[in-house]
Design a protein around this motif. Structure first.
Motif, short mmCIF file in Angstrom:
data_model
loop_
_atom_site.label_atom_id
_atom_site.label_comp_id
_atom_site.label_asym_id
_atom_site.label_seq_id
_atom_site.Cartn_x
_atom_site.Cartn_y
_atom_site.Cartn_z
N GLN A 240 40.48 56.08 104.21
CA GLN A 240 41.58 56.57 103.46
C GLN A 240 41.14 56.83 102.00
OE1 GLN A 240 43.78 52.88 103.99
NE2 GLN A 240 45.32 53.90 105.48
N GLY A 241 40.01 57.02 101.82
CA GLY A 241 39.44 57.48 100.48
C GLY A 241 39.56 56.36 99.46
N LYS A 242 39.38 55.15 99.83
CA LYS A 242 39.75 53.99 98.88
C LYS A 242 38.37 53.25 98.90
CE LYS A 242 44.70 53.86 99.80
NZ LYS A 242 45.71 52.76 100.65
N PRO A 243 37.06 53.77 98.42
CA PRO A 243 35.79 52.88 98.51
C PRO A 243 35.85 51.83 97.73
CG PRO A 243 35.87 54.99 97.09
CD PRO A 243 37.04 55.17 97.79
N ALA A 244 36.56 51.61 96.44
CA ALA A 244 36.58 50.36 95.50
C ALA A 244 37.09 49.12 96.64
CB ALA A 244 37.35 50.52 94.37
N SER A 245 38.48 49.66 97.13
CA SER A 245 38.78 48.54 98.10
C SER A 245 38.21 48.30 99.27
CB SER A 245 40.34 49.06 98.47
OG SER A 245 41.13 49.16 97.06
N ALA A 246 37.47 49.18 99.79
CA ALA A 246 36.62 49.03 101.00
C ALA A 246 35.62 48.32 100.47
CB ALA A 246 36.19 50.30 101.53
N LEU A 247 34.87 48.50 99.55
CA LEU A 247 33.73 47.61 98.95
C LEU A 247 34.25 46.05 98.99
CD1 LEU A 247 31.12 47.62 98.02
CD2 LEU A 247 31.79 47.92 95.61
N GLN A 248 35.11 45.85 98.59
CA GLN A 248 35.50 44.41 98.29
C GLN A 248 35.70 44.04 99.54
OE1 GLN A 248 39.58 44.55 96.08
NE2 GLN A 248 38.49 44.54 94.25
N ALA A 249 36.44 44.75 100.50
CA ALA A 249 36.10 44.00 101.98
C ALA A 249 34.97 43.90 102.63
CB ALA A 249 37.15 45.15 102.99
N TYR A 250 34.10 44.82 102.50
CA TYR A 250 32.88 44.50 103.03
C TYR A 250 31.98 43.53 102.38
CZ TYR A 250 33.01 48.86 106.01
OH TYR A 250 33.10 49.81 106.87
N ARG A 251 32.25 43.34 101.09
CA ARG A 251 31.67 41.96 100.36
C ARG A 251 32.18 40.69 100.94
NH1 ARG A 251 27.16 43.92 97.35
NH2 ARG A 251 27.68 45.26 95.64
N HIS A 252 33.31 40.77 101.18
CA HIS A 252 34.01 39.58 101.77
C HIS A 252 33.42 39.24 103.16
CE1 HIS A 252 36.85 36.15 102.53
NE2 HIS A 252 37.45 36.97 103.47
N ALA A 253 33.11 40.37 103.89
CA ALA A 253 32.64 40.13 105.24
C ALA A 253 31.09 39.74 105.28
CB ALA A 253 32.46 41.75 106.02
N GLN A 254 30.45 40.38 104.09
CA GLN A 254 29.14 39.87 103.92
C GLN A 254 29.07 38.09 103.63
OE1 GLN A 254 27.48 41.32 100.08
NE2 GLN A 254 25.14 41.00 100.94
N GLU A 255 29.91 37.66 102.88
CA GLU A 255 30.11 36.48 102.49
C GLU A 255 30.28 35.77 103.71
OE1 GLU A 255 33.02 33.35 99.96
OE2 GLU A 255 33.22 35.54 99.89
N LEU A 256 31.12 35.85 104.57
CA LEU A 256 31.31 35.35 105.78
C LEU A 256 30.56 35.15 106.73
CD1 LEU A 256 35.30 36.34 106.15
CD2 LEU A 256 34.45 34.28 105.49
N SER A 257 29.73 36.36 107.12
CA SER A 257 28.72 36.34 107.87
C SER A 257 27.58 35.86 107.63
CB SER A 257 28.55 37.84 108.24
OG SER A 257 28.22 38.51 107.11
#
Length: 233
Positions: free
Chosen positions: A149-166
């Motif tokens: 959707q062209g929202k890389p800053a928000s995407a980065l937050q989601a991926y960072r959260h995934a990194q934390e959980l994994s």
């Protein structure tokens, strides 16, 4: 935005990982009798029978929901560790629902992505996120859609959260490399090339030779070379 070359390469990353490679016996969850039907959804996805997968996912969701105690909240966990930590940290009256319910919801999100209905997919994934609060896979899928959707800053937050959980939970570890690649791609879109390169290199330590990561590292090198040529003019 990165060029179409980079976007199309990263788009090959599997979206909506329906079945985790980690198999954990969870005897305490409610609705385990429906788990076999949830597992079967993976076959329909693999054979690209998306309409059938969506139909069966909705039916199986209804089966799970028929046994809900409506006086309580419902959460899904993939391991005893996840359940114990959540239960300790939250003063909630809730019931633990079999992970297969999460799979049914996420399957519907997958079909929505295949149909390019990203808003519906994101709505479904937010529902999954509330149900399965430590699902790293769900966070990676949210990140994928936000990037689309062209929202890389928000995407980065989601991926960072995934990194934390994994990193935190063994049950979510299969998503760590995916999370790092998502972080890398989001950082490219945000023009943070050094940080992006680091993320892709870290992902290769987990999955050596991954073609998506190596392709993106080559793309980063190409961007740097273009910048140098521009500066020399």
């Amino acid at each position: 935005m990165a060029t179409l070359c980079s976007v199309s390469a990263f788009a090959e990353e599997p979206t909506i990982t329906v079945i985790s490679n980690v198999k954990l016996a969870v005897a305490h969850a409610k609705g385990v009798e429906f788990s076999a039907d949830s597992e079967a959804l993976h076959q329909f996805i693999n054979t690209r029978q998306f309409e059938e997968a969506d139909k069966r996912a909705k039916l199986n969701c209804a089966s799970y929901e028929s046994i809900f105690d409506r006086s309580k909240k419902q959460f899904s966990f993939q391991s005893d560790e996840e359940f114990r930590e959540f239960n300790k940290a939250n003063q909630l009256d809730f019931e633990w629902i079999d992970w297969g319910y999460k799979t049914c919801l996420q399957t519907q999100a997958f079909v929505a992505v295949e149909n390019r209905d990203l808003e519906r997919a994101l709505t479904m994934l937010r529902r999954v996120e509330a149900l399965a609060p430590v699902s790293a896979g769900t966070s990676t899928e949210i990140g994928y859609i936000l990037n689309q959707q062209g929202k890389p800053a928000s995407a980065l937050q989601a991926y960072r959260h995934a990194q934390e959980l994994s990193t935190r939970y063994l049950s979510q570890r299969p998503y760590l490399a995916i999370a790092l690649r998502g972080i890398g791609f989001s950082l490219i879109e945000l023009k943070q090339l050094d940080e992006a390169e680091k993320a892709f290199q870290e992902s290769l330590q987990i999955e050596p030779g991954n073609k998506l990561a190596t392709s993106e590292l080559s793309y980063i090198q190409g961007l740097r070379e273009q910048r140098q040529k521009t500066q020399l003019r």
